[in-house]
Design a protein around this motif. Sequence first.
Motif, PDB file in Angstrom:
ATOM      1  N   THR A 362       0.834  -1.209   0.000  1.00 19.12           N
ATOM      2  CA  THR A 362       0.000   0.000   0.000  1.00 19.12           C
ATOM      3  C   THR A 362       0.862   1.250   0.000  1.00 19.12           C
ATOM      4  OG1 THR A 362      -1.737  -1.164   1.206  1.00 19.12           O
ATOM      5  CG2 THR A 362      -1.825   1.232   1.238  1.00 19.12           C
ATOM      6  N   PHE A 363       2.004   1.162   0.677  1.00 15.45           N
ATOM      7  CA  PHE A 363       2.888   2.323   0.788  1.00 15.45           C
ATOM      8  C   PHE A 363       3.768   2.509  -0.451  1.00 15.45           C
ATOM      9  CE2 PHE A 363       7.049   4.050   2.143  1.00 15.45           C
ATOM     10  CZ  PHE A 363       6.631   5.338   2.434  1.00 15.45           C
ATOM     11  N   VAL A 364       4.366   1.411  -0.943  1.00 18.70           N
ATOM     12  CA  VAL A 364       5.348   1.551  -2.032  1.00 18.70           C
ATOM     13  C   VAL A 364       4.761   1.291  -3.419  1.00 18.70           C
ATOM     14  CG1 VAL A 364       7.235   0.879  -0.506  1.00 18.70           C
ATOM     15  CG2 VAL A 364       6.101  -0.874  -1.866  1.00 18.70           C
ATOM     16  N   PHE A 472      -7.070  15.648   5.829  1.00 18.03           N
ATOM     17  CA  PHE A 472      -6.375  14.619   6.585  1.00 18.03           C
ATOM     18  C   PHE A 472      -6.034  13.385   5.754  1.00 18.03           C
ATOM     19  CE2 PHE A 472      -9.067  16.951   9.512  1.00 18.03           C
ATOM     20  CZ  PHE A 472      -8.166  17.306  10.497  1.00 18.03           C
ATOM     21  N   VAL A 473      -6.900  13.039   4.812  1.00 19.31           N
ATOM     22  CA  VAL A 473      -6.855  11.687   4.277  1.00 19.31           C
ATOM     23  C   VAL A 473      -5.581  11.356   3.521  1.00 19.31           C
ATOM     24  CG1 VAL A 473      -7.990  12.183   2.087  1.00 19.31           C
ATOM     25  CG2 VAL A 473      -8.247   9.944   3.146  1.00 19.31           C
ATOM     26  N   GLN A 474      -5.049  12.309   2.758  1.00 18.01           N
ATOM     27  CA  GLN A 474      -3.864  11.997   1.963  1.00 18.01           C
ATOM     28  C   GLN A 474      -2.684  11.645   2.856  1.00 18.01           C
ATOM     29  OE1 GLN A 474      -4.082  11.463  -1.199  1.00 18.01           O
ATOM     30  NE2 GLN A 474      -6.234  12.103  -1.138  1.00 18.01           N
ATOM     31  N   THR A 478      -0.636   7.809   3.292  1.00 14.52           N
ATOM     32  CA  THR A 478       0.805   7.676   3.116  1.00 14.52           C
ATOM     33  C   THR A 478       1.518   7.328   4.416  1.00 14.52           C
ATOM     34  OG1 THR A 478       0.709   9.310   1.348  1.00 14.52           O
ATOM     35  CG2 THR A 478       2.874   8.852   2.277  1.00 14.52           C
ATOM     36  N   ILE A 479       1.159   8.034   5.487  1.00 18.03           N
ATOM     37  CA  ILE A 479       1.913   7.916   6.735  1.00 18.03           C
ATOM     38  C   ILE A 479       1.541   6.669   7.520  1.00 18.03           C
ATOM     39  CG2 ILE A 479       2.342   9.022   8.964  1.00 18.03           C
ATOM     40  CD1 ILE A 479       2.001  11.711   7.563  1.00 18.03           C
ATOM     41  N   LEU A 480       0.248   6.300   7.540  1.00 10.30           N
ATOM     42  CA  LEU A 480      -0.192   5.199   8.383  1.00 10.30           C
ATOM     43  C   LEU A 480       0.536   3.887   8.098  1.00 10.30           C
ATOM     44  CD1 LEU A 480      -2.045   4.059  10.563  1.00 10.30           C
ATOM     45  CD2 LEU A 480      -3.792   3.718   8.819  1.00 10.30           C
ATOM     46  N   PRO A 481       0.596   3.406   6.849  1.00 11.83           N
ATOM     47  CA  PRO A 481       1.321   2.150   6.606  1.00 11.83           C
ATOM     48  C   PRO A 481       2.793   2.237   7.003  1.00 11.83           C
ATOM     49  CG  PRO A 481      -0.038   2.722   4.714  1.00 11.83           C
ATOM     50  CD  PRO A 481      -0.031   3.911   5.611  1.00 11.83           C
ATOM     51  N   LEU A 482       3.424   3.391   6.705  1.00  8.36           N
ATOM     52  CA  LEU A 482       4.835   3.552   7.035  1.00  8.36           C
ATOM     53  C   LEU A 482       5.059   3.510   8.543  1.00  8.36           C
ATOM     54  CD1 LEU A 482       7.727   4.118   6.136  1.00  8.36           C
ATOM     55  CD2 LEU A 482       7.192   6.566   6.185  1.00  8.36           C
TER      56      LEU A 482
END
Length: 581
Positions: A362-364, A472-474, A478-482
């Motif tokens: 999801t992140f990469v 907030f959503v963007q 990006t940040i949550l999975p990382l």
Amino acid sequence: MLTEDVVFYSIATTILFIYVVYLIWEYSAKDVPLYIKILTFISWMLTFSIVLVLPIDIANATKQLNEDQQQETMGNIKILWRIMYWGNFFLAWLVLPFFQDYESSGDFDIRGKIRYSLKKNLTIYGVGTVIIVGLAIYLLIKDNFDSTHVEGVLIGVSNFFGLLLVVILLGQGLVAIPKLYYREHKEEEVLEQCYQQAVLLDEQRTEKTYELEDICRTLQLLQNEYSDSEFSRYLMIILQRIPQEFQKTIRQTLQKYNASNIPDKYKPLNLEVLASIHKYVKGLMFDLQRIQTKLNIVNQKALKFERKELADDETQFETKWSKMIYKISIIWNLKLRKYYCVILAITYALLSLFILFCELITFVGKTNKNLNPYYLLLSSINRYYLTELVLLLPLLYMMFCTYYGLFAMKISGLISFNKHHHTDAASLMFGSINFARVSFPLCFNFIQITDILEDQATSFSETVGNLAESLFVQSYKTILPLMLLIMCFFNLFNIGDKLMRTIGLGQYAQQERISGMSLEGKKIIEKERELRKKNNLNESNSQIVFQELQIMPKSKIQDEEETQRKNSNQGIRNFDQILSI
């Protein structure tokens, strides 16, 4: 909604209803007020119901062939999401925090408890109002401000804290649960760990007993000093929380003390000081109950692995059935249980790796869905009900990992979930607040890792996920999975131990072995069993703590000298180790 779905989810809701009732009965203390139990029930039902609604929501959006039926089902599910979301929102941010502080207050009347709770929560409400107003002004300047934006702001602000909790709790659970079950299959290590925990618990119980001794003596001195005052009644209320036998033991030594021994912080005495003393005593008694409950669990656990020596002792059984049941328990505990733990550890480890890999993709690999194994699996399934099952299992595991951390949380004097009816009202409220706050961010993350839908494809996304248009959503995506991957990495290599202790999850921390503790722990556990046998108490009964409170064979000075001697031989046991119980 399909008729089969209605039948299935009616049965599932009934099972969930029974399970939640059982959890509240098992955990809540018998003196918890009925209205607290009702609030807890409503909150947990709204929270845990997401595991039933989210899979059918996603399956309906992707596998439903009849468009009219799809729209009808989506409309019904939207109603459910709105009830669940806004019900949770008002409970988690307004109602439950008020009652948490109301129940933890030391005030003696309803008006005082209400005043205390409002005072504690007004700061939080004020900060929240400032943030929401600030964001509203920002949106008013940037875009056309309407009701949709207001809803988006509220959802975004409330979910921000929930997403942080998801990162901490899910990141911890995905690693801790497989490690926990893997450690459990090694009987010798488990038994040695029980002995070490017994030592640390006994030390903590001794420390709390000394604190109770000091405050009990102070209360008795205050009662003598203010015997003709209006404060006498309140002092009596506080003393009623302390066992009578313990009070008698302290009163026998009271002639050595006088009013000059009353601490300065309790002078001059007033209702505010009395309320603080009452709150402190409630916390002490709660801590002693918590420690003893944990010691009972350690005792039972150690007993399972000490039965090897008794396996051939068949004279203690009067009937063949009791003998057979005992033999089955021996076979299970000493032979089969370790294989069961290994199988669970491997299963949970594979599920954790699967979820983490999906998070990484999801992140990469946001632009290439074909890299996501979960997306490929769901896309290959054509059957509606099989899709629901494939969605249900990972979601259940993610919920298990997240809520496991909350149930296991221990914060000395404040929060603790204990079985056998030893969880107080404030802890139930704390758990309910945070269950509610993490549930919808967890749904958001789960939809994200499936990668099978666009943001507005489900009823959830259209109800809660208009968050997608907020500011907030963007950053969430990006940040949550990382952050989750970093948290898992820290926990895998025990980098996060200090952080976990700080927030009350120190029971997961890997502690160094201390030589000599096993023998000492075995003696403590044997003493516990003898005392239980003497007082005819069963293993789940924590009242043994009150039997021990009146037995003071050593003075504080003698005990401190002995502790110093042990520390010189074994190395100092730091406070983090004691907090980790």
